[in-house]
Design a protein around this motif. Structure first.
Motif, PDB file in Angstrom:
ATOM      1  N   LEU A  57       0.800  -1.218   0.000  1.00  9.70           N
ATOM      2  CA  LEU A  57       0.000   0.000   0.000  1.00  9.70           C
ATOM      3  C   LEU A  57       0.836   1.273   0.000  1.00  9.70           C
ATOM      4  O   LEU A  57       0.370   2.319  -0.454  1.00  9.70           O
ATOM      5  N   LEU A  58       2.062   1.215   0.504  1.00 11.92           N
ATOM      6  CA  LEU A  58       2.927   2.389   0.479  1.00 11.92           C
ATOM      7  C   LEU A  58       3.772   2.417  -0.790  1.00 11.92           C
ATOM      8  O   LEU A  58       3.810   3.434  -1.495  1.00 11.92           O
ATOM      9  N   ASN A  59       4.453   1.321  -1.085  1.00 13.67           N
ATOM     10  CA  ASN A  59       5.364   1.270  -2.226  1.00 13.67           C
ATOM     11  C   ASN A  59       4.761   0.635  -3.474  1.00 13.67           C
ATOM     12  O   ASN A  59       5.413   0.557  -4.498  1.00 13.67           O
ATOM     13  N   SER A  60       3.528   0.179  -3.382  1.00 11.45           N
ATOM     14  CA  SER A  60       2.861  -0.494  -4.500  1.00 11.45           C
ATOM     15  C   SER A  60       3.652  -1.689  -5.007  1.00 11.45           C
ATOM     16  O   SER A  60       3.719  -1.951  -6.212  1.00 11.45           O
ATOM     17  N   ALA A  61       4.243  -2.436  -4.087  1.00 10.55           N
ATOM     18  CA  ALA A  61       5.130  -3.536  -4.464  1.00 10.55           C
ATOM     19  C   ALA A  61       4.340  -4.725  -5.018  1.00 10.55           C
ATOM     20  O   ALA A  61       3.548  -5.346  -4.303  1.00 10.55           O
ATOM     21  N   ASN A  62       4.588  -5.035  -6.282  1.00 11.34           N
ATOM     22  CA  ASN A  62       3.890  -6.156  -6.910  1.00 11.34           C
ATOM     23  C   ASN A  62       4.356  -7.504  -6.375  1.00 11.34           C
ATOM     24  O   ASN A  62       3.559  -8.442  -6.260  1.00 11.34           O
ATOM     25  N   ASP A  63       5.647  -7.607  -6.068  1.00  6.62           N
ATOM     26  CA  ASP A  63       6.138  -8.874  -5.532  1.00  6.62           C
ATOM     27  C   ASP A  63       5.511  -9.174  -4.168  1.00  6.62           C
ATOM     28  O   ASP A  63       5.112 -10.315  -3.877  1.00  6.62           O
ATOM     29  N   ALA A  64       5.375  -8.142  -3.344  1.00  3.25           N
ATOM     30  CA  ALA A  64       4.731  -8.320  -2.042  1.00  3.25           C
ATOM     31  C   ALA A  64       3.261  -8.699  -2.208  1.00  3.25           C
ATOM     32  O   ALA A  64       2.724  -9.522  -1.454  1.00  3.25           O
ATOM     33  N   THR A  65       2.606  -8.115  -3.199  1.00  4.75           N
ATOM     34  CA  THR A  65       1.192  -8.397  -3.435  1.00  4.75           C
ATOM     35  C   THR A  65       0.970  -9.844  -3.818  1.00  4.75           C
ATOM     36  O   THR A  65       0.042 -10.509  -3.321  1.00  4.75           O
ATOM     37  N   VAL A  66       1.814 -10.370  -4.690  1.00  2.00           N
ATOM     38  CA  VAL A  66       1.673 -11.768  -5.096  1.00  2.00           C
ATOM     39  C   VAL A  66       1.968 -12.698  -3.925  1.00  2.00           C
ATOM     40  O   VAL A  66       1.294 -13.714  -3.737  1.00  2.00           O
ATOM     41  N   ALA A  67       2.955 -12.341  -3.111  1.00  5.89           N
ATOM     42  CA  ALA A  67       3.248 -13.155  -1.923  1.00  5.89           C
ATOM     43  C   ALA A  67       2.043 -13.213  -0.997  1.00  5.89           C
ATOM     44  O   ALA A  67       1.700 -14.280  -0.467  1.00  5.89           O
ATOM     45  N   VAL A  68       1.381 -12.085  -0.806  1.00  6.78           N
ATOM     46  CA  VAL A  68       0.175 -12.040   0.026  1.00  6.78           C
ATOM     47  C   VAL A  68      -0.943 -12.863  -0.612  1.00  6.78           C
ATOM     48  O   VAL A  68      -1.639 -13.623   0.073  1.00  6.78           O
ATOM     49  N   ALA A  69      -1.115 -12.723  -1.915  1.00  4.41           N
ATOM     50  CA  ALA A  69      -2.161 -13.469  -2.620  1.00  4.41           C
ATOM     51  C   ALA A  69      -1.968 -14.970  -2.466  1.00  4.41           C
ATOM     52  O   ALA A  69      -2.921 -15.712  -2.202  1.00  4.41           O
ATOM     53  N   GLU A  70      -0.731 -15.429  -2.603  1.00  2.00           N
ATOM     54  CA  GLU A  70      -0.455 -16.857  -2.465  1.00  2.00           C
ATOM     55  C   GLU A  70      -0.695 -17.321  -1.035  1.00  2.00           C
ATOM     56  O   GLU A  70      -1.206 -18.424  -0.809  1.00  2.00           O
ATOM     57  N   HIS A  71      -0.331 -16.483  -0.078  1.00  2.00           N
ATOM     58  CA  HIS A  71      -0.507 -16.852   1.329  1.00  2.00           C
ATOM     59  C   HIS A  71      -1.987 -16.966   1.696  1.00  2.00           C
ATOM     60  O   HIS A  71      -2.394 -17.910   2.383  1.00  2.00           O
ATOM     61  N   ILE A  72      -2.789 -16.035   1.237  1.00  2.00           N
ATOM     62  CA  ILE A  72      -4.212 -16.019   1.595  1.00  2.00           C
ATOM     63  C   ILE A  72      -5.021 -16.988   0.747  1.00  2.00           C
ATOM     64  O   ILE A  72      -5.902 -17.699   1.250  1.00  2.00           O
TER      65      ILE A  72
END
Length: 210
Positions: A57-72
């Motif tokens: 949400l701060l840096n708009s990191a796509n790699d972090a977003t995919v990691a979260v998506a896979e985790h959830i």
């Protein structure tokens, strides 16, 4: 219309509602290799769900977003189905996602009205509200002598004097989508949500709307 980083509003709210902020998230090779804006995650690295949400949400990191998506969701594909189901459930019927991060795809789109609905919903979540109002945060960077520094890219948060009371939500840009901004401001107990899409002067236009 095409959207980019504003997609992460939906990704983040699902993660907040379905996940535990203290969960340790192991970064997959797939997530680490996600293109576009990144915090340079490495396969096998571990961060908490909360830290990854700040990166999203701060840096708009796509790699972090995919990691979260896979985790959830177990996979990005399953998570995207959750995103589409959620959007429809709150009335965002002109929205369709094909990925968790918002990189361009002709079948990945939303409308200004839908983004306002999504922004309004998200800002009712105290943790989401706290994250998007944060100017700067540091999180670990394994194998480096320094931490990662996350900086909010929303100009209203970077520069509070632009519009006193501004408290969110999310900006985004791709060449196809242009500059997009979902913004929130609260004064005297009243919150306004404003959205512009494909607007080079997004901050100025939002300020006029507020």
């Amino acid at each position: 219309m095409a959207v980019r980083n504003t997609t992460k509003i939906t990704s983040a709210i699902i993660a907040l509602e379905k996940g535990n902020l203290n969960d340790k998230v192991a970064i997959s090779k797939y997530a680490a290799e996600t293109g576009g804006t990144a915090i340079w995650l490495e396969a096998g690295e571990q961060l908490t769900l909360e830290q990854l949400l700040y990166a999203m949400l701060l840096n708009s990191a796509n790699d972090a977003t995919v990691a979260v998506a896979e985790h959830i969701g177990g996979s990005e594909t399953n998570f995207v189905k959750m995103m589409n189901d959620f959007a429809k459930s709150i009335g965002a019927v002109d929205t369709h996602y094909v990925n968790a991060h918002g990189l361009h795809d002709d079948n990945h789109y939303s409308s200004a009205y839908d983004l306002a609905l999504l922004g309004r919903y998200a800002m009712r979540n105290p943790k989401f509200k706290e994250i998007v109002a944060t100017k700067r945060m540091t999180i670990p960077w394994a194998g480096h002598p320094w931490n990662r520094v996350l900086t909010n890219k929303n100009k209203f948060i970077e520069n509070p004097e632009l519009y006193p009371g501004a408290d969110g939500v999310k900006n985004g840009f791709t060449t196809p989508a242009g500059y997009c901004l979902v913004a929130s401001a609260t004064r005297n107990g009243m919150r306004l949500i404003a959205v512009v899409m494909n607007c080079p002067s997004a901050t100025e236009e939002i300020k006029k709307m507020f």
